[in-house]
Design a protein around this motif. Structure first.
Motif, PDB file in Angstrom:
ATOM      1  N   UNK A 110      49.157  49.211  42.518  1.00  0.00           N
ATOM      2  CA  UNK A 110      49.866  50.241  41.784  1.00  0.00           C
ATOM      3  C   UNK A 110      50.800  49.676  40.732  1.00  0.00           C
ATOM      4  N   UNK A 111      51.205  48.453  40.879  1.00  0.00           N
ATOM      5  CA  UNK A 111      52.215  47.869  39.993  1.00  0.00           C
ATOM      6  C   UNK A 111      51.699  46.564  39.401  1.00  0.00           C
ATOM      7  N   UNK A 112      51.765  46.420  38.082  1.00  0.00           N
ATOM      8  CA  UNK A 112      51.260  45.188  37.453  1.00  0.00           C
ATOM      9  C   UNK A 112      52.026  43.931  37.870  1.00  0.00           C
ATOM     10  N   UNK A 114      52.217  42.817  40.661  1.00  0.00           N
ATOM     11  CA  UNK A 114      51.440  42.195  41.740  1.00  0.00           C
ATOM     12  C   UNK A 114      50.138  41.570  41.253  1.00  0.00           C
ATOM     13  N   UNK A 115      49.926  41.527  39.956  1.00  0.00           N
ATOM     14  CA  UNK A 115      48.643  41.091  39.391  1.00  0.00           C
ATOM     15  C   UNK A 115      48.255  39.667  39.789  1.00  0.00           C
ATOM     16  N   UNK A 116      49.208  38.804  40.030  1.00  0.00           N
ATOM     17  CA  UNK A 116      48.869  37.426  40.403  1.00  0.00           C
ATOM     18  C   UNK A 116      48.416  37.286  41.860  1.00  0.00           C
ATOM     19  N   UNK A 117      48.585  38.334  42.647  1.00  0.00           N
ATOM     20  CA  UNK A 117      48.238  38.252  44.073  1.00  0.00           C
ATOM     21  C   UNK A 117      46.784  37.874  44.302  1.00  0.00           C
ATOM     22  N   UNK A 118      45.888  38.341  43.448  1.00  0.00           N
ATOM     23  CA  UNK A 118      44.468  38.037  43.621  1.00  0.00           C
ATOM     24  C   UNK A 118      44.214  36.537  43.477  1.00  0.00           C
ATOM     25  N   UNK A 119      44.931  35.884  42.562  1.00  0.00           N
ATOM     26  CA  UNK A 119      44.738  34.448  42.325  1.00  0.00           C
ATOM     27  C   UNK A 119      45.588  33.577  43.250  1.00  0.00           C
ATOM     28  N   UNK A 120      46.785  34.038  43.580  1.00  0.00           N
ATOM     29  CA  UNK A 120      47.692  33.188  44.364  1.00  0.00           C
ATOM     30  C   UNK A 120      47.605  33.399  45.866  1.00  0.00           C
ATOM     31  N   UNK A 121      47.014  34.511  46.297  1.00  0.00           N
ATOM     32  CA  UNK A 121      46.925  34.774  47.731  1.00  0.00           C
ATOM     33  C   UNK A 121      45.483  34.892  48.242  1.00  0.00           C
ATOM     34  N   UNK A 122      44.689  35.774  47.611  1.00  0.00           N
ATOM     35  CA  UNK A 122      43.334  36.005  48.124  1.00  0.00           C
ATOM     36  C   UNK A 122      42.388  34.863  47.789  1.00  0.00           C
ATOM     37  N   UNK A 123      42.421  34.353  46.568  1.00  0.00           N
ATOM     38  CA  UNK A 123      41.543  33.239  46.192  1.00  0.00           C
ATOM     39  C   UNK A 123      41.713  32.040  47.134  1.00  0.00           C
ATOM     40  N   UNK A 130      35.691  28.069  52.479  1.00  0.00           N
ATOM     41  CA  UNK A 130      34.537  27.356  51.944  1.00  0.00           C
ATOM     42  C   UNK A 130      33.845  28.022  50.775  1.00  0.00           C
ATOM     43  N   UNK A 131      34.297  29.203  50.370  1.00  0.00           N
ATOM     44  CA  UNK A 131      33.623  29.942  49.298  1.00  0.00           C
ATOM     45  C   UNK A 131      33.874  29.301  47.936  1.00  0.00           C
ATOM     46  N   UNK A 132      32.924  29.499  47.053  1.00  0.00           N
ATOM     47  CA  UNK A 132      33.107  29.226  45.634  1.00  0.00           C
ATOM     48  C   UNK A 132      33.600  30.532  45.029  1.00  0.00           C
ATOM     49  N   UNK A 133      34.695  30.468  44.268  1.00  0.00           N
ATOM     50  CA  UNK A 133      35.303  31.685  43.743  1.00  0.00           C
ATOM     51  C   UNK A 133      35.389  31.599  42.218  1.00  0.00           C
ATOM     52  N   UNK A 134      34.517  32.347  41.502  1.00  0.00           N
ATOM     53  CA  UNK A 134      34.577  32.344  40.042  1.00  0.00           C
ATOM     54  C   UNK A 134      35.925  32.847  39.525  1.00  0.00           C
ATOM     55  N   UNK A 135      36.242  32.462  38.315  1.00  0.00           N
ATOM     56  CA  UNK A 135      37.490  32.862  37.692  1.00  0.00           C
ATOM     57  C   UNK A 135      37.199  33.899  36.627  1.00  0.00           C
ATOM     58  N   UNK A 136      37.959  34.946  36.526  1.00  0.00           N
ATOM     59  CA  UNK A 136      39.113  35.299  37.338  1.00  0.00           C
ATOM     60  C   UNK A 136      38.737  36.294  38.430  1.00  0.00           C
ATOM     61  N   UNK A 137      39.596  36.381  39.443  1.00  0.00           N
ATOM     62  CA  UNK A 137      39.507  37.507  40.369  1.00  0.00           C
ATOM     63  C   UNK A 137      39.987  38.723  39.596  1.00  0.00           C
ATOM     64  N   UNK A 138      39.776  39.899  40.137  1.00  0.00           N
ATOM     65  CA  UNK A 138      40.172  41.109  39.420  1.00  0.00           C
ATOM     66  C   UNK A 138      41.393  41.743  40.066  1.00  0.00           C
ATOM     67  N   UNK A 139      42.441  41.894  39.258  1.00  0.00           N
ATOM     68  CA  UNK A 139      43.616  42.672  39.638  1.00  0.00           C
ATOM     69  C   UNK A 139      43.439  44.031  38.971  1.00  0.00           C
ATOM     70  N   UNK A 140      43.032  45.018  39.738  1.00  0.00           N
ATOM     71  CA  UNK A 140      42.710  46.347  39.222  1.00  0.00           C
ATOM     72  C   UNK A 140      43.885  47.286  39.458  1.00  0.00           C
ATOM     73  N   UNK A 141      44.507  47.734  38.388  1.00  0.00           N
ATOM     74  CA  UNK A 141      45.611  48.677  38.504  1.00  0.00           C
ATOM     75  C   UNK A 141      45.071  50.071  38.805  1.00  0.00           C
TER      76      UNK A 141
END
Length: 171
Positions: A110-112, A114-123, A130-141
């Protein structure tokens, strides 16, 4: 190849699930993937995930996720990161369970701020498994849900070329 969408929202029928399925449709289409796709929605498993001996549905969901070649992982952002429900589920996977998997993280927020959460926490969690994670993850508002096709299309155009479907060959 298998394509699995994992939804970590505790509410059934969530906007997170709708956005995740839409993203999976776009990615699969751009990959030319016509095979079977599965959805693991953790809302239905939430009441039993912490049981010492969870029912077989939990084991089946873990097997689907661990066996995915492409795994789209989506959740809402709570308190600046992904949900505890998603963490509890992924913690049940053994070390390197996602080796050979391309994981695509999406967090709905809901709030921009938090946009880094996808890269700094979930990735990092997906990489740790062990996953390969393409860049970027999506922070969808949530405000972008009105223009979902446009937002998901731009994101899919960036990540799909990075998805490896078989040893040494990109999509």
């Amino acid at each position: 190849m298998s394509f699995v969408t994992l939804v970590g929202n505790p509410r059934e029928g969530s906007r997170t699930r709708a956005a995740a399925e839409h993203a999976a449709d776009l990615v699969a289409g751009r990959l030319g993937y016509m095979g079977r796709r599965e959805v693991v929605d953790l809302a239905g498993l939430a009441p039993v995930l912490l049981h010492p001996r969870p029912p077989s549905e939990v084991g089946e969901a873990l097997e689907l996720v661990a066996g995915a070649r492409v795994l789209l992982v989506a959740g809402p952002t709570y308190k600046g990161t992904y949900t505890g429900l998603l963490k509890v589920f992924l913690d049940r996977l053994p070390s390197q369970a996602l080796a050979g998997t391309t994981a695509l993280p999406i967090l709905v927020m809901g709030d921009p701020r938090h946009a880094l959460a996808v890269e700094t926490h979930l990735r990092p969690l997906l990489v740790e498994l062990g996953a390969t994670v393409p860049t970027p993850g999506l922070a969808l508002l949530e405000s972008e849900i009105a223009v979902l096709d446009e937002v998901l299309g731009r994101w899919a155009d960036r990540v799909v070329p990075q998805i490896v479907l078989r040893e040494g060959a990109a999509a």
